[in-house]
Design an enzyme around this catalytic site. Structure first.
Site, PDB file in Angstrom:
ATOM      1  N   ASP A 118       0.825  -1.220   0.000  1.00  0.00           N
ATOM      2  CA  ASP A 118       0.000   0.000   0.000  1.00  0.00           C
ATOM      3  C   ASP A 118       0.860   1.271   0.000  1.00  0.00           C
ATOM      4  O   ASP A 118       0.755   2.098   0.904  1.00  0.00           O
ATOM      5  CB  ASP A 118      -0.938   0.016   1.214  1.00  0.00           C
ATOM      6  CG  ASP A 118      -1.614  -1.318   1.461  1.00  0.00           C
ATOM      7  OD1 ASP A 118      -1.966  -1.982   0.471  1.00  0.00           O
ATOM      8  OD2 ASP A 118      -1.796  -1.688   2.638  1.00  0.00           O
ATOM      9  N   GLU A 169     -11.386  -1.557  -2.939  1.00  0.00           N
ATOM     10  CA  GLU A 169     -10.683  -0.815  -1.893  1.00  0.00           C
ATOM     11  C   GLU A 169      -9.529  -0.026  -2.494  1.00  0.00           C
ATOM     12  O   GLU A 169      -9.361   0.057  -3.716  1.00  0.00           O
ATOM     13  CB  GLU A 169     -10.186  -1.750  -0.797  1.00  0.00           C
ATOM     14  CG  GLU A 169      -9.189  -2.792  -1.249  1.00  0.00           C
ATOM     15  CD  GLU A 169      -8.771  -3.730  -0.114  1.00  0.00           C
ATOM     16  OE1 GLU A 169      -9.372  -3.681   0.964  1.00  0.00           O
ATOM     17  OE2 GLU A 169      -7.828  -4.511  -0.320  1.00  0.00           O
TER      18      GLU A 169
END
Length: 398
Positions: free
Chosen positions: A10, A184
């Site tokens: 991420d 997401e």
């Protein structure tokens, strides 16, 4: 020097002068507790610097019971660095997005508390995966969300860094429960040349089938439409057919496969003005063997972005000489599903036409970008007449 790209999940990059700084999820690779910060001078070689924050801040830990911080987003507002972090546990909506600030990116980070929080009793959505984005007037917005209720957009006060209104904001993307609501990692990027806002998201499971999709809108609040005109909130169309797929799991020739590229951010280098997509990828599915990838991002004539077939190696030289294109290529042709895609050998004509299966084709002069990196091989990224992403490599070097 060891290149600290392994263990990155991420990722988001910020640039200060000639130095790039990367923040990412605390994966304990290396052993950390907080937000790991890495630095680089060339976007290729990275070193671990320190951890921002000493573990999970008290308020966030008491609410979420998190053991690690996830998916930080970092920006600079005036002389202040701001980092939005997520605190949660896997599969739970008892989550909180918080804010930490510092006057030096490697200095002391101070927690400023809650931005938004959720649980199953007070909300249908999930307060993780923050990204601060900007509209045409430079107003700040928080885009966030993961699975459950989808992706939300909330206005932010630029002075305080906190929301300007109560509640959770506007829903701008969602997937149905038939696929477990698997969306997401949102990131919104405004592209001046097209005057559009692009919403990047990741579909499916981060463990193996992650893939990056995009929709675009003339307004930051949406509606965001994919290449075929489906809204990113569409719950009627086949959920695998919604969202313009940019990249998924694939293998080129005899090279090792790459699984689950996803949770991307977008970064524009101030020195070169080159745009990059920054994401993680797995060498093996359902493993902790993940690492950082930074790939060039290009824009086609139709205004849709496409991502390079390989990592940035310090050189991006577009090749527009059609004569060099003809010959045999290894071609990766993506589709709407999430399984690993294997490359196939295809020929490009001396007119720059790539023939695909059936009646589909790709005109490299209009629907693709051809470039070289330091390897000397010809690389290609584009979108075929179906609207599906295509990547290719033509071996030049020995």
């Amino acid at each position: 020097m060891k290149n600290e790209k392994n263990g990155v999940h991420d990722p988001t990059i910020i640039q200060e002068g000639n130095t790039y700084y990367l923040v990412s999820t605390d994966t304990t690779q290396p052993l950390t507790s907080g937000v790991p910060i890495r630095s680089s001078k060339d976007l290729i070689h990275w070193k671990f610097e320190k951890t921002a924050l000493d573990g999970v801040p008290k308020e966030a830990q008491q609410w979420s019971h998190a053991k690690q911080l996830w998916a930080p987003d970092i920006l600079k507002v005036g002389s202040e660095y701001r980092m939005y972090y997520s605190a949660s546990t896997f599969g739970s909506t008892r989550s909180m997005i918080g804010l930490a600030t510092a006057t030096d990116i490697l200095g002391d980070w101070q927690d400023q508390g809650e931005i938004v929080k959720t649980n199953a009793e007070i909300a249908d959505n999930n307060a993780i995966d923050a990204n601060i984005c900007f509209d045409r007037k430079n107003n700040q917005w928080l885009v966030y969300g993961s699975f459950f209720g989808g992706i939300y957009l909330l206005p932010i006060d630029s002075h305080s860094g906190k929301p300007t209104q109560e509640g959770y904001g506007k829903k701008i993307a969602v997937r149905p429960q038939s696929v477990e609501g698997a969306i997401e990692g949102p990131f919104i990027f405004y592209h001046e040349s097209t005057d559009c806002f692009y919403l990047f998201v990741s579909f499916d499971s981060l463990n193996d089938s992650y893939n990056i999709r995009v929709g675009r809108s003339k307004e930051i609040e949406g509606p965001y439409l994919d290449y075929w005109g489906h809204e990113m909130t569409d719950s009627i169309t086949d959920p695998n057919e919604v969202g313009t797929k940019m990249i998924g799991s694939y293998q080129v020739g005899e090279m090792s496969p790459l699984y689950g590229p996803g949770h991307n951010s977008i970064f524009v280098d101030k020195k070169t003005q080159q745009t990059f997509v920054v994401h993680h990828v797995r060498r093996k599915p359902f493993s902790a063997d993940f690492f950082l990838q930074i790939r060039p991002l290009f824009w086609l004539e139709d205004g849709w972005p496409v991502v390079g077939i390989s990592e940035y190696d310090g050189n991006i030289q577009q090749i527009k000489n059609v004569d060099k294109w003809s010959g045999e290529w290894e071609i990766v042709s993506f589709n709407a599903s999430s399984e690993l895609v294997y490359s196939k050998k295809r020929n490009v004509t001396n007119l720059g036409i790539l023939a695909l299966e059936g009646t589909y084709s790709l005109d490299l002069t209009k629907q693709a970008i051809v470039y070289q990196d330091k390897s000397g091989d010809l690389l290609m990224t584009g979108r075929d007449t179906r609207g599906q992403a295509i990547m290719g490599k033509k071996r030049i070097s020995e």
